[in-house]
Scaffold this motif. Structure first.
Motif, PDB file in Angstrom:
ATOM      1  N   SER A 211      -6.494   1.573   2.676  1.00  0.00           N
ATOM      2  CA  SER A 211      -5.861   1.504   1.382  1.00  0.00           C
ATOM      3  C   SER A 211      -7.135   0.283   0.302  1.00  0.00           C
ATOM      4  O   SER A 211      -7.208  -0.595   0.568  1.00  0.00           O
TER       5      SER A 211
ATOM      6  N   SER B 209       1.246  -1.230   0.508  1.00  0.00           N
ATOM      7  CA  SER B 209      -0.171  -0.020  -0.220  1.00  0.00           C
ATOM      8  C   SER B 209       0.981   1.573  -0.067  1.00  0.00           C
ATOM      9  O   SER B 209       0.015   2.354   0.223  1.00  0.00           O
TER      10      SER B 209
ATOM     11  N   ASP C 241      -8.456  -0.184  -3.531  1.00  0.00           N
ATOM     12  CA  ASP C 241      -7.978  -0.475  -5.143  1.00  0.00           C
ATOM     13  C   ASP C 241      -9.359   0.144  -5.880  1.00  0.00           C
ATOM     14  O   ASP C 241     -10.332   0.102  -5.111  1.00  0.00           O
ATOM     15  N   ASP C 242      -9.927   0.190  -6.863  1.00  0.00           N
ATOM     16  CA  ASP C 242     -10.462   0.117  -8.231  1.00  0.00           C
ATOM     17  C   ASP C 242     -11.159  -0.509  -7.598  1.00  0.00           C
ATOM     18  O   ASP C 242     -12.906  -0.227  -8.703  1.00  0.00           O
ATOM     19  N   ASP C 243     -10.994  -1.838  -7.376  1.00  0.00           N
ATOM     20  CA  ASP C 243     -12.544  -3.030  -7.045  1.00  0.00           C
ATOM     21  C   ASP C 243     -12.967  -3.110  -6.083  1.00  0.00           C
ATOM     22  O   ASP C 243     -13.562  -3.383  -5.377  1.00  0.00           O
ATOM     23  N   GLY C 244     -12.465  -2.252  -4.867  1.00  0.00           N
ATOM     24  CA  GLY C 244     -12.676  -1.919  -3.796  1.00  0.00           C
ATOM     25  C   GLY C 244     -12.150  -2.997  -2.694  1.00  0.00           C
ATOM     26  O   GLY C 244     -12.314  -3.163  -1.879  1.00  0.00           O
ATOM     27  N   ARG C 245     -10.887  -3.419  -3.089  1.00  0.00           N
ATOM     28  CA  ARG C 245     -10.103  -4.261  -2.070  1.00  0.00           C
ATOM     29  C   ARG C 245      -9.621  -3.635  -1.493  1.00  0.00           C
ATOM     30  O   ARG C 245      -8.575  -2.474  -2.630  1.00  0.00           O
TER      31      ARG C 245
ATOM     32  N   ALA D  39     -18.418  -1.207   0.368  1.00  0.00           N
ATOM     33  CA  ALA D  39     -18.251  -1.290  -0.834  1.00  0.00           C
ATOM     34  C   ALA D  39     -18.268  -2.498  -1.748  1.00  0.00           C
ATOM     35  O   ALA D  39     -17.826  -2.649  -2.418  1.00  0.00           O
TER      36      ALA D  39
ATOM     37  N   THR E  86     -17.285  -4.906  -0.473  1.00  0.00           N
ATOM     38  CA  THR E  86     -16.188  -6.375   0.499  1.00  0.00           C
ATOM     39  C   THR E  86     -16.548  -6.982   1.516  1.00  0.00           C
ATOM     40  O   THR E  86     -15.685  -8.586   1.185  1.00  0.00           O
TER      41      THR E  86
END
Length: 369
Positions: A96, A88, A98-102, A172, A174
Motif C-alpha cells: 500500500s 491501509s 500513497d501518492d508520494d510513494g510512501r 519508488a 522510498t
C-alpha cells in the motif's frame, strides 16, 4: 491476580480454531497448544501464567518499537517523509503506497521494511543494523535477547513477497539500500526471541512513556512512545483494527508466531501467546484473551469511566483500627495499586468491594474501608 489471569487462559484453552503460519517452515511446525499471558504495570510489577518462559520469535510485534526508535533518531517529520500513519485497510502483506510513494503506515510489511532501513542509514551493513536492533530490544526487555537463526533462515527462504516489496520501494525511491539486504535486515528484526514476560515489559515501556519499568532506563522518548501507540490504535491489528478497537479498546500489535501485545497508557503492558492465527494473521485465542481482559477488568481505554485517579488518599490510626480512605473510580489498575499500597503500609483489610469480576468499576468519590 495470578488466579484471575490463569482463569482467563483456561477459559480459552479449548478453542482450537485457526491455523499456524504455514509459509514459514519453523512456525509451521510450532507447538499449536502453547498458551501464556503476562501483565506488567508501569511501576514494574509483573504477573505471568501459562507457558510464560517459552521463547518464540517476536515477528511483527517488533514494528512499533522500531518505529519509536526511528522517531527518536530522526524526528517525526523525517520519518513521516518515508512512511505514512494511516490505516491501509488491507492485509499486512499487501503493498500500500500513497501518492508520494510512501507505505501507508509503519506496521504493514512494506512500511516496516522502510522504517528498518532508517536505522543507521542506508550504508550500514545488515549485521550491524541487526545488532543495533537486537541490543535495543534487549534494553526494552531488560535482559539480553538473541536471534533465532532457524527462524531467520526459514523466513529468508520464503521472502519472495517481501523482496518484491523492497524492489518496488526502491523503484519508488522510498528506500535506497539493496533490496535483498533490506529484507534480510527486516527479517533479522523479526527473528529475535522473546517470552510473554519480555513482551509485557516491553509494552509497559511504551505505556510508561518510554521508561523501562524494571530497570528504570529511558529507552525511548515520551513522544516516540505516544506516536507508536497511536499507530497501534489505528493499524496494529491490520485490517481488523477497527473491530478490535470497538470490542477491546486497547492499543495492540500482533505477530505471526502467535504473540500479541497491548498497552494501557500510563498503566499497563500486556502480552499473550497462542500460535494459531485467524485470517487477518492475529492469534485466535489471543484475541479472545484480550476481549476477556478488557471486559472483566475494565481496561477499555475508550470507556467513559476509564481514567487513573488517586487510589489511597489517606491512612490513619483511630481507636486501634487502621482507617484507609480511598478516592476515585476503583477500577482494576487502581485496585492493584491500592492492594500493594496497603501491603506496603502493613495495613490488612478484608473487603469484597475493591474488585469484582462482573463489575470492574465499583466506587466513585471517597470510600472508607
Amino acid at each position: 491476580m495470578t488466579e484471575h489471569l490463569q482463569a482467563i487462559i483456561d477459559s480459552v484453552r479449548d478453542h482450537d480454531s485457526g491455523e499456524l503460519a504455514d509459509y514459514i517452515d519453523v512456525l509451521k511446525h510450532a507447538d499449536p497448544d502453547k498458551l501464556a499471558l503476562a501483565m506488567c504495570t508501569t511501576d514494574g510489577h509483573l504477573y505471568a501464567v501459562g507457558d510464560a518462559d517459552y521463547e518464540f520469535s517476536i515477528q511483527s510485534i517488533s514494528k512499533p518499537f522500531v518505529y519509536a526508535l526511528a522517531l527518536d533518531m530522526y524526528g517525526p517529520e523525517e520519518v513521516h517523509a518515508h512512511v505514512g500513519v494511516e490505516p491501509s485497510g488491507e492485509a499486512f502483506n499487501k503493498l500500500s503506497l500513497d501518492d508520494d510513494g510512501r507505505p501507508a503506515n509503519p506496521l504493514i510489511n512494506a512500511g516496516a521494511i522502510t522504517v528498518n532501513q532508517l536505522i543507521g542509514g542506508p550504508d550500514i551493513p545488515v549485521e550491524q543494523r541487526s545488532e543495533k536492533l537486537r541490543d535495543y530490544f534487549s534494553r526494552l526487555a531488560g535482559r539480553e535477547l538473541t536471534v533465532d537463526e532457524r527462524v531467520l533462515d526459514s523466513e529468508l527462504d520464503a521472502a519472495d513477497r517481501n523482496k518484491a516489496f523492497a524492489h518496488m520501494l526502491r523503484e519508488a525511491g522510498t528506500i535506497s539500500d539493496d533490496a535483498h539486504d533490506a529484507v534480510a535486515s527486516y527479517i533479522a528484526q523479526c527473528a529475535v526471541l522473546v517470552t510473554v514476560k519480555d513482551l509485557a515489559v516491553m509494552a509497559a515501556t511504551l505505556a510508561a512513556g518510554g521508561k523501562q519499568p524494571v530497570t528504570g532506563e529511558r529507552v525511548v522518548s515520551a513522544e516516540a512512545a505516544r506516536l507508536a501507540q497511536a499507530v497501534m490504535v489505528s493499524s496494529g491489528m491490520y485490517d481488523a483494527s477497527g473491530q478490535w478497537m470497538v470490542n477491546v479498546g486497547i492499543p495492540a500489535k500482533s505477530g505471526v508466531a502467535g504473540g500479541l501485545i497491548g498497552t494501557l497508557p500510563g498503566q499497563l503492558g500486556i502480552a499473550s501467546l497462542s500460535p494459531r492465527l485467524n485470517k487477518q494473521g492475529n492469534s485466535v485465542r489471543g484475541v479472545k484473551i484480550f476481549r476477556e481482559l478488557s471486559s472483566s477488568m475494565g481496561l477499555n481505554m475508550l470507556s467513559s469511566n476509564f481514567f487513573v485517579a488517586p487510589g489511597i488518599r489517606r491512612i490513619e490510626r483511630r481507636d486501634d483500627a487502621d482507617i484507609v480512605e480511598l478516592q476515585g473510580m476503583i477500577n482494576f489498575t487502581n485496585a492493584e495499586k491500592i492492594l500493594r499500597g496497603l501491603t506496603k503500609n502493613r495495613v490488612y483489610t478484608k473487603t469484597s468491594a475493591l474488585y469484582r469480576r462482573d463489575s470492574p468499576n465499583l466506587s466513585s468519590g471517597n470510600t472508607r474501608t
